[in-house]
Enzyme design. Structure first.
Site, short mmCIF file in Angstrom:
data_model
loop_
_atom_site.label_atom_id
_atom_site.label_comp_id
_atom_site.label_asym_id
_atom_site.label_seq_id
_atom_site.Cartn_x
_atom_site.Cartn_y
_atom_site.Cartn_z
CD GLU A 90 -3.01 -1.02 2.33
OE1 GLU A 90 -4.17 -1.44 1.83
OE2 GLU A 90 -2.75 -0.83 3.14
CB CYS A 103 2.84 7.71 3.25
SG CYS A 103 3.23 6.58 4.71
CB CYS A 110 6.90 -5.30 8.92
SG CYS A 110 8.04 -4.24 9.92
CB CYS A 114 5.55 -2.58 16.57
SG CYS A 114 7.19 -2.11 16.26
CB CYS A 117 2.36 -1.71 13.83
SG CYS A 117 2.56 -1.31 12.21
CB CYS A 329 0.39 6.32 11.69
SG CYS A 329 0.79 7.68 11.39
N1 SAH Z 1 9.08 0.67 10.40
C1 SAH Z 1 9.20 2.03 10.45
C2 SAH Z 1 8.41 2.97 9.53
C3 SAH Z 1 6.88 2.77 9.88
S1 SAH Z 1 6.47 4.35 10.03
C4 SAH Z 1 9.05 2.56 11.78
O1 SAH Z 1 8.76 1.73 12.79
O2 SAH Z 1 9.16 3.74 12.30
C5 SAH Z 1 4.76 3.95 10.78
C6 SAH Z 1 4.47 4.95 11.92
O3 SAH Z 1 3.22 4.45 12.46
C7 SAH Z 1 5.55 4.49 13.24
O4 SAH Z 1 6.02 5.31 13.73
C8 SAH Z 1 4.69 3.20 13.76
O5 SAH Z 1 5.40 2.94 15.05
C9 SAH Z 1 3.41 3.95 13.63
N2 SAH Z 1 2.30 3.32 14.28
C10 SAH Z 1 2.32 1.91 13.96
N3 SAH Z 1 0.99 1.33 14.34
C11 SAH Z 1 0.29 2.57 14.80
C12 SAH Z 1 -0.86 2.48 15.20
N4 SAH Z 1 -1.61 1.81 15.43
N5 SAH Z 1 -1.35 4.07 15.70
C13 SAH Z 1 -0.47 5.06 15.49
N6 SAH Z 1 0.65 4.96 15.00
C14 SAH Z 1 1.27 3.67 14.69
#
Ligand code: SAH
Length: 350
Positions: A90, A103, A110, A114, A117, A329
């Protein structure tokens, strides 16, 4: 078969040399590729014999729009692309006053795990090639008819887990014969792979480094982000300080606010402490709901922000875009071929 669009101009020139072709032909092809041409037959200034030779030995990536959704709330567009091998990823197009930002994803899935996510739920399948990253910018621009001024590597995947391809992609993105999007218009987000942050610092790139922090204390961060068990938050901040010293670039910290988990005052105070000696910027993200995750959005975002700001740390609250199409995000996910037909919210290729 050779992936032509992943090649830097000098590599393309040596490839043409092996074909017995002059260097200017490589330049012509590079220019066509950067324009988003998808067939050798459209490269009008090449002799037919050369076009045939290229088609036998190489290919041009061209993702197909498997689904396109437009947010009714804010006009954000989410593309689901089908790649050459059938995998889907996406990309999100966001419209801000200062220009259009895309974006992009850096991997199919991945493996960082986390807990909050969606991108990591089904694991990682493979890295994206430089061409597949470039295509997300190129074809979003072509499809939407709108110029893209900024690129954020904040979609699916961990960019520093695919660093070589990402760096090559950035070189292509910057290229004067290509999209000409400069490093100052790029943000790269990482969950905190310390040795790769150090390696990136050596390159002195003008891009903005974003670090997904989400907790300033190790116990909380290890619960949320497995990467913290390999490189804990103290090592991470040390690397951030080194990065700032090397590059002079201010780092941005992403912090998704989770109810009762990372929104306590003492955690704001610990962020302030850890940032001492370095100008940091904290981006507070209202947690987006993900079906598989038990976490709830915090109700203390403003208090947390005030607590940071009153101690001299700049903190902004990220405006959530595309919530109605799961484009915010942490909501992007790779889709298998069979799922992509799911018509929920589908607006087709309008
Ligand atoms: N893998 C990289 C790039 C992903 S950026 C990283 O971790 O930075 C995507 C961003 O959205 C990251 O900061 C991630 O932690 C955040 N994110 C992931 N799940 C989320 C959620 N449920 N709500 C808000 N932010 C989230």
């Amino acid at each position: 078969m050779i992936d032509l669009k992943s090649m830097l101009p000098e590599e393309l020139a040596s490839f043409f040399e092996t074909l017995g072709e002059p260097a200017f032909r490589a330049k012509q092809v590079f220019t066509w590729l950067q324009k988003g041409v998808t067939s050798f037959d459209d490269m009008h200034n090449l002799p037919a014999a050369l076009r045939r030779k290229l088609a036998e030995r190489s290919y041009i990536t061209a993702p197909q729009v498997a689904r396109k959704q437009v947010s009714r709330l804010d006009g954000t567009v989410k593309y689901l692309w089908e790649l050459r091998d059938g995998n889907c990823i996406e990309t999100v197009l966001m419209r801000y006053h200062h220009g259009n930002t895309v974006c992009i994803s850096s991997q199919v899935g991945c493996r960082m795990g986390c807990a909050f996510c969606a991108s990591t739920v089904a694991g990682k399948v493979r890295d994206l090639t430089p061409s597949e990253m470039l295509d997300q910018v190129l074809f979003t621009q072509l499809d939407s008819g709108e110029e893209i001024s900024n690129v954020v590597l904040m979609g699916i995947g961990e960019p520093l887990d695919n660093k070589e391809n990402v760096l090559r992609f950035l070189e292509l993105l910057n290229h004067p014969e290509g999209l000409r999007i400069g490093m100052r218009h790029v943000s790269l987000s990482t969950c905190g792979i310390v040795p790769q942050i150090d390696a990136l610092a050596q390159l002195h790139l003008q891009l903005t480094l974003s670090v997904s922090l989400h907790a300033p204390d190790s116990p909380t961060r290890s619960d949320l982000m497995p990467v913290n068990r390999a490189y804990d938050v103290e090592e991470l901040f040390n690397a951030c300080h080194r990065y700032f010293q090397m590059t002079g670039r201010r780092i941005s910290f992403e912090y998704a606010m989770i109810d009762g988990v990372n929104d306590h005052d003492w955690q704001a105070d610990l962020i302030v402490q850890r940032l001492r000696g370095m100008p940091g910027h904290v981006n507070l993200i209202p947690l987006n709901e993900v079906a598989e995750s038990p976490f709830k959005p915090s109700r203390r975002i403003r208090q947390f922000q005030k607590r940071l700001e009153s101690q001299g740390v700049t903190a902004t609250v990220r405006r959530s875009l595309g919530g109605d199409i799961d484009a915010s995000c942490g909501q992007l996910r790779r889709k298998a071929m069979e799922e992509k037909g799911d018509a929920h919210g589908d607006l087709g290729n309008q």
